[in-house]
Every structure is written in C-alpha cells, then in structure tokens.
Write an enzyme that holds these catalytic residues in place. Structure first.
Site, PDB file in Angstrom:
ATOM      1  N   LYS A  11       0.836  -1.202   0.000  1.00 56.29           N
ATOM      2  CA  LYS A  11       0.000   0.000   0.000  1.00 56.29           C
ATOM      3  C   LYS A  11       0.868   1.248   0.000  1.00 56.29           C
ATOM      4  O   LYS A  11       2.007   1.239   0.459  1.00 56.29           O
ATOM      5  CB  LYS A  11      -0.916   0.020   1.230  1.00 56.29           C
ATOM      6  CG  LYS A  11      -1.881  -1.146   1.303  1.00 56.29           C
ATOM      7  CD  LYS A  11      -2.909  -1.051   0.220  1.00 56.29           C
ATOM      8  CE  LYS A  11      -3.911  -2.191   0.323  1.00 56.29           C
ATOM      9  NZ  LYS A  11      -4.755  -2.289  -0.817  1.00 56.29           N
ATOM     10  N   CYS A  12       0.293   2.333  -0.485  1.00 53.70           N
ATOM     11  CA  CYS A  12       0.951   3.633  -0.514  1.00 53.70           C
ATOM     12  C   CYS A  12       1.439   4.006   0.884  1.00 53.70           C
ATOM     13  O   CYS A  12       0.725   3.763   1.851  1.00 53.70           O
ATOM     14  CB  CYS A  12      -0.051   4.666  -1.017  1.00 53.70           C
ATOM     15  SG  CYS A  12       0.573   6.338  -1.018  1.00 53.70           S
ATOM     16  N   PRO A  13       2.624   4.510   0.996  1.00 55.92           N
ATOM     17  CA  PRO A  13       3.589   4.959  -0.016  1.00 55.92           C
ATOM     18  C   PRO A  13       4.702   3.951  -0.284  1.00 55.92           C
ATOM     19  O   PRO A  13       5.691   4.285  -0.921  1.00 55.92           O
ATOM     20  CB  PRO A  13       4.166   6.219   0.618  1.00 55.92           C
ATOM     21  CG  PRO A  13       4.264   5.857   2.075  1.00 55.92           C
ATOM     22  CD  PRO A  13       3.022   5.004   2.330  1.00 55.92           C
ATOM     23  N   ASP A  38      -2.151  -1.431  -5.630  1.00 54.24           N
ATOM     24  CA  ASP A  38      -2.706  -0.241  -4.982  1.00 54.24           C
ATOM     25  C   ASP A  38      -3.303   0.655  -6.067  1.00 54.24           C
ATOM     26  O   ASP A  38      -2.590   1.099  -6.972  1.00 54.24           O
ATOM     27  CB  ASP A  38      -1.600   0.499  -4.228  1.00 54.24           C
ATOM     28  CG  ASP A  38      -2.104   1.712  -3.460  1.00 54.24           C
ATOM     29  OD1 ASP A  38      -3.237   2.182  -3.738  1.00 54.24           O
ATOM     30  OD2 ASP A  38      -1.379   2.184  -2.579  1.00 54.24           O
ATOM     31  N   ASP A  44       0.440   8.076  -7.871  1.00 55.70           N
ATOM     32  CA  ASP A  44       1.621   8.263  -7.024  1.00 55.70           C
ATOM     33  C   ASP A  44       2.898   8.283  -7.860  1.00 55.70           C
ATOM     34  O   ASP A  44       3.789   9.099  -7.628  1.00 55.70           O
ATOM     35  CB  ASP A  44       1.723   7.158  -5.971  1.00 55.70           C
ATOM     36  CG  ASP A  44       0.603   7.214  -4.948  1.00 55.70           C
ATOM     37  OD1 ASP A  44      -0.049   8.275  -4.821  1.00 55.70           O
ATOM     38  OD2 ASP A  44       0.379   6.187  -4.279  1.00 55.70           O
TER      39      ASP A  44
END
Length: 75
Positions: A11-13, A38, A44
């Site tokens: 998952k981000c980041p 994600d 992103d």
C-alpha cells in the site's frame, strides 16, 4: 536494462519508496517496471516522476486490479 519490481499487495507509499531505492541502483536510460495492486499507484508514480525528473513511460492495467508502471531513469 529493464528492472522489474513486484509491488503487488503493498500500500501507498511503500511502492514509491521502494522504487526510489531501486532507481538509485540504475543508470540513465534504464527502465523500472513496477506491478502494483494499490489503485493509487499510477497517480503516485506520476507525481514521483514530476518531482524527481524521471520519465513516466506507461501506466496501464494489463490485468484487472494490477497496474503496470514503467519509469525511465533520467539521471
């Protein structure tokens, strides 16, 4: 050279942070190909490329729910 990075399940980041480390190992003209699940990853990585000056080559979805992002290392 093309370097592949499997970021599925992250998952981000985390995908961008790990990609940043991998890019430091690459030479200008090399490509980092990231597979991520994600849904925010394409956005992103687009932002990452704007900030770092690397070139976003592709942000596709070759399989449902899997995003393939290709970044060319600029230097």
């Amino acid at each position: 050279m093309i370097r592949q990075f499997d970021a599925r399940g992250l998952k981000c980041p985390i995908p961008v942070l790990k990609a940043r480390k991998l890019i430091k190992e690459l030479q200008p003209g090399d490509i980092l190909e990231v597979d991520a699940t994600d849904p925010g990853a394409p956005k992103d990585f687009a932002h990452f490329c704007e900030v770092t000056g690397n070139k976003l080559l592709d942000g596709s979805e070759p399989q449902p729910g899997v995003f393939r992002i290709r970044v060319e290392v600029v230097g």
